[in-house]
Design a protein around this motif. Structure first.
Motif, short mmCIF file in Angstrom:
data_model
loop_
_atom_site.label_atom_id
_atom_site.label_comp_id
_atom_site.label_asym_id
_atom_site.label_seq_id
_atom_site.Cartn_x
_atom_site.Cartn_y
_atom_site.Cartn_z
N ILE A 188 0.70 -1.22 0.12
CA ILE A 188 -0.16 -0.07 0.25
C ILE A 188 0.96 1.17 0.15
N VAL A 189 0.77 2.06 -0.94
CA VAL A 189 1.56 3.20 -1.00
C VAL A 189 0.76 4.45 -0.42
N GLU A 190 -0.53 4.46 -0.40
CA GLU A 190 -1.19 5.56 0.31
C GLU A 190 -2.54 5.32 0.42
N SER A 191 -3.07 5.66 1.71
CA SER A 191 -4.37 5.27 2.03
C SER A 191 -5.08 6.49 2.87
N GLY A 192 -6.36 6.52 2.82
CA GLY A 192 -7.05 7.36 3.48
C GLY A 192 -8.38 7.79 3.10
N ILE B 46 -7.31 11.39 -0.81
CA ILE B 46 -6.99 10.90 -1.91
C ILE B 46 -7.10 11.57 -3.10
N PHE B 47 -8.21 12.00 -3.27
CA PHE B 47 -8.73 12.63 -4.53
C PHE B 47 -8.48 14.22 -4.48
N GLU B 48 -8.33 14.75 -3.37
CA GLU B 48 -8.12 16.29 -3.45
C GLU B 48 -6.70 16.49 -3.10
N ARG B 49 -5.99 15.83 -2.00
CA ARG B 49 -4.66 16.10 -1.48
C ARG B 49 -3.74 14.99 -1.70
N SER B 50 -3.50 14.19 -2.71
CA SER B 50 -2.96 13.11 -2.94
C SER B 50 -1.17 13.56 -2.43
N ALA B 51 -0.71 12.57 -1.94
CA ALA B 51 0.74 13.06 -1.68
C ALA B 51 1.86 12.10 -2.19
N HIS B 52 1.27 10.86 -2.62
CA HIS B 52 2.28 9.94 -3.28
C HIS B 52 2.56 10.29 -4.71
N PRO B 53 3.76 10.31 -5.29
CA PRO B 53 3.61 10.55 -6.54
C PRO B 53 2.93 9.58 -7.46
N TYR B 54 2.80 8.43 -7.04
CA TYR B 54 2.21 7.47 -7.99
C TYR B 54 0.70 7.60 -7.94
N THR B 55 -0.04 8.04 -6.81
CA THR B 55 -1.59 8.25 -6.74
C THR B 55 -1.48 9.36 -7.57
N ARG B 56 -0.99 10.51 -7.56
CA ARG B 56 -0.95 11.50 -8.27
C ARG B 56 -0.86 11.38 -10.05
N ALA B 57 0.24 10.60 -10.26
CA ALA B 57 0.05 10.23 -11.83
C ALA B 57 -0.96 9.35 -12.11
N LEU B 58 -1.53 8.45 -11.17
CA LEU B 58 -2.52 7.40 -11.69
C LEU B 58 -3.89 8.54 -11.85
N LEU B 59 -3.87 9.27 -11.14
CA LEU B 59 -5.15 10.43 -11.02
C LEU B 59 -4.86 11.15 -12.33
N SER B 60 -4.03 11.61 -12.49
CA SER B 60 -3.62 12.47 -13.75
C SER B 60 -4.05 11.66 -15.15
N VAL C 184 1.82 8.17 8.84
CA VAL C 184 0.53 9.24 8.83
C VAL C 184 0.97 10.37 8.42
N LEU C 185 0.50 11.17 7.58
CA LEU C 185 0.86 12.31 6.99
C LEU C 185 0.02 13.49 8.01
N HIS D 85 -4.77 10.06 6.86
CA HIS D 85 -3.94 10.01 5.45
C HIS D 85 -2.61 9.39 5.69
N LYS D 86 -2.52 8.31 5.24
CA LYS D 86 -1.36 7.76 5.30
C LYS D 86 -0.56 7.77 4.04
N VAL D 87 0.68 7.76 4.07
CA VAL D 87 1.75 7.81 2.67
C VAL D 87 3.15 7.16 2.88
N ALA D 88 3.27 6.34 2.00
CA ALA D 88 4.66 5.69 2.15
C ALA D 88 5.56 6.23 1.00
N CYS D 89 6.11 7.54 1.68
CA CYS D 89 6.86 8.10 0.70
C CYS D 89 8.11 8.97 1.51
N HIS D 90 9.21 9.02 1.12
CA HIS D 90 10.18 9.87 2.07
C HIS D 90 9.91 11.20 1.92
#
Lengths: 324, 327
Positions: free
Chosen positions: A234-238, A243-257, A309-310, A314-319
């Protein structure tokens, strides 16, 4: 959603597939690699990711259709990961599954009534007469009148078949249903009908869904909580809004875009990811996403980011969560 | 007015059923396509979008389907009456096609280079080995395949889904066709890969001027790729407009319903709009408007006869009785 109890929880759930061919080097495919997941009562949790990310395997492992390799599955307070087949039978009345292709999940030799009644027959509830009545009641609930009772799967359209599958899954009044891409095989206008039905069933029958899909727009419509999976983790959850308005993981953002939007209004420039998903047999070191990530640094290759936890839930797995 | 690159006029495709009955799968399909433009054809399964594309290339299943009426004009010449031999000169050279599932379109037992060269040789038997190799390399580079020299020596199963679709596009464009027909080219791909392929197709259209006919069920893909849109329902064209016009001002009740019933990833929605009922089967087509049984505005007239196509000043065409008076 604050007060409701946890219905199902997994702790560090893993499912590895091993290649045990004679004389060939042993390879391990980490399809699900340490997933913590919580499903509350009456909640819909969406699990999204691309093909091969392990989302279906996770869904099956929770129902123990795949024996998990390690970790815990806690359903209604009891740990079920070591349950034997007979013990699972009792539990499975409360856990059901809906698959993508309704044609493949219906027996072509059973008519609609037999298919919907089958779970009751297996569970041995009531008399035959009562079971038939209950099945007919369930069919009308999903919008199929009595004339459908005698029909066979090949005589129906895809949307009608998926209604039968939903009726069959709901007839034992389960608390938890895993839906694996239930609307992906359906046409747009029929998909809307089935999605609305699933929403209605949930609010009236008070079930929890684990909704597995590659389609983020469907997930946004149906789910309360969203988990994004990439190569077994899991790279991001919340909550959906995070997830849809404030996504923080680059993968989620790319997926949404990447999702084409049925609108001609101007929109921000699309983030197009380079390359393909790496082979899950040999995932990159450190952060699995670093090979396609535009922000990757040396640190990403060395240290694997934890799901932290961000803010709030909202949890994110990213440095670099919150910094990019 | 100059002749359009491709024009389909009043086409009807018939299918022969098992009981030897002939039923029409599409009726009165007409549209035009010019170079440098993308025409999107959108509709649900069974609406006739794929067979319309197949009919242009003369690829309707032999003995089961045929063009019963109408003309297919390629630069003014009617190719619907061409013999199979004449069609071979059109296919690949003038019009190329890519399909949904690239794995089934590539032969698993031949290397990528062998398959690409075969295509080049079919249209230019005298091409030398070195020239063909150079052309293959050039095309693979053009579609953004890394390490093309190595990829040419590989077999289809060694490539990922996105790579295979890139190879298909490279093959389709290697003979510089005037028209590329793409039948659901991104449906089998993941969204991030779909985004790559869409980007590539837009780029290639702009650099080569190839006209694209894009067949899809996804309104999102239509919005991002097309210049003009043709909406089909149960074998009939119900609406045609420029892409911006169609999305801002959909006029046919079917198009309106379709757009409202799509869940959006960029906004929240409470309850989805649904079009009740389902598409009528091939043998039970109503004589009137084919959407009448699901249409909220249907009247007696809709059930009686099919509406004529109304064209507005801006080129927007609708086949619906609602707009007949406004003319």
């Amino acid at each position: 959603m604050e007060e409701s109890k946890i219905l199902l929880e997994t702790v560090d759930l893993k499912k590895y597939f091993e290649n045990k061919k004679f004389l060939s080097p042993k390879t391990v495919l980490k399809a699900v690699d340490g997933v913590d997941l919580k499903v509350h009562q009456h909640e819909t949790v969406g699990l999204v990711g691309e093909s091969g990310c392990g989302k279906s395997t996770l869904g099956r492992a929770i129902l123990k259709l795949h024996e998990p390799s390690s970790g815990k599955i806690i359903f209604k307070g009891s740990e079920i990961q070591d349950y034997k087949f007979n013990q699972m039978r009792e539990i499975r009345r409360q856990m059901q599954m809906i698959f993508q292709d309704p044609f493949a999940s219906l027996n072509p030799r059973y008519n609609v009534l037999q298919a919907v009644k089958a779970p009751l027959d297996v569970a041995g509830i009531g008399t035959s007469q009562e079971r038939t009545e209950k099945a007919l009641e369930m069919l009308s609930y999903v919008g199929l009148n009595e004339s459908f009772a005698e029909k066979y799967p090949h005589e129906m359209s895809g949307g009608q078949r998926q209604r039968v599958v939903i009726a069959r899954a709901m007839i034992l009044e389960p608390d938890f249903v895993v839906c694996d891409e239930p609307v992906s095989a359906l046409d747009v206008s029929v998909r809307a009908q089935v999605l609305n039905l699933m929403k209605k069933v949930q609010s009236e029958k008070q079930v929890s869904y684990l909704f597995i899909s590659h389609d983020l727009s469907v997930v946004r419509y149906l789910c309360d909580t969203v988990m994004v999976m990439y190569l077994g983790k899991i790279v991001e959850s919340g909550p959906k809004e995070d997830i849809f308005e404030r996504s923080a993981h680059p993968y989620t953002r790319a997926l949404l875009s990447a999702i084409p939007i049925p609108d001609v209004a101007e929109r921000p420039k699309r983030i197009v990811l380079e390359g393909d998903v790496p082979s899950p047999l040999n995932p990159p070191s450190g952060c699995h996403f670093r090979t396609r990530c535009p922000f990757a640094t040396e640190e990403c290759a060395k240290i694997e980011p934890k799901l932290d936890v961000l803010e709030g839930k909202h949890k994110v797995a990213c440095h670099f969560a919150g910094k990019i | 007015m100059s002749t359009p690159l491709l024009e389909v006029r009043d086409e009807r495709i018939n299918f022969i059923l098992e009981n030897k009955k002939h039923v029409s799968a599409t009726e009165h399909v007409s549209f035009k396509l010019d170079s440098h433009t993308t025409l999107g054809i959108v509709g649900e399964s069974g609406c006739g979008k794929s067979i319309t594309a197949s009919s242009i290339l003369g690829l309707l299943p032999k003995g089961a389907g045929y063009v019963a009426e109408g003309e297919i004009l390629l630069e003014g010449k009617d190719i619907s009456k061409y013999t199979p031999k004449q069609m071979q000169q059109i296919r690949g050279k003038e019009i190329s096609m890519i399909f949904q599932e690239p794995m089934t379109s590539l032969n698993p037992v031949y290397r990528i280079e062998t398959q690409m060269t075969e295509m080049l040789k079919a249209h230019d038997p005298k091409i030398s080995k070195a020239d063909a190799h150079a052309r293959c390399l050039e095309m693979l580079t053009k579609v953004g395949i890394p390490a093309p020299e190595q990829r040419l020596r590989e077999y289809p199963h060694q490539l990922s889904g996105g790579m295979r679709q890139r190879v298909m596009i490279a093959m389709a464009l290697s003979t510089n066709p005037k028209i590329l027909i793409a039948d659901e080219p991104t449906t089998a791909l993941d969204v991030t890969i779909q985004a790559q392929i869409m980007e590539l197709m837009i780029e290639l259209k702009e650099s080569t001027g190839t006209a694209i006919m894009m067949i899809t069920h996804d309104m999102g893909v239509i919005a991002e790729m097309s210049d003009y849109v043709l909406v089909m329902y149960a074998g009939r064209v119900v609406e045609y407009a420029a892409v911006k016009e169609l999305f801002r001002n959909p006029m046919h009740p079917y198009t309106q319903g379709l757009l409202k019933s799509i869940p959006r990833s960029d906004q929240d929605s409470e309850e989805l709009f649904t079009i009740e009922g389902s598409v009528p089967g091939l043998t039970e087509m109503p004589q009137g408007c084919r959407f009448a049984n699901r249409c909220p505005h249907a009247t007696e007239r809709c059930i009686q006869s099919f509406p004529p196509t109304v064209e507005l000043e801006n080129g927007h065409q609708i086949a619906c009785w609602l707009y007949e008076e406004s003319k």
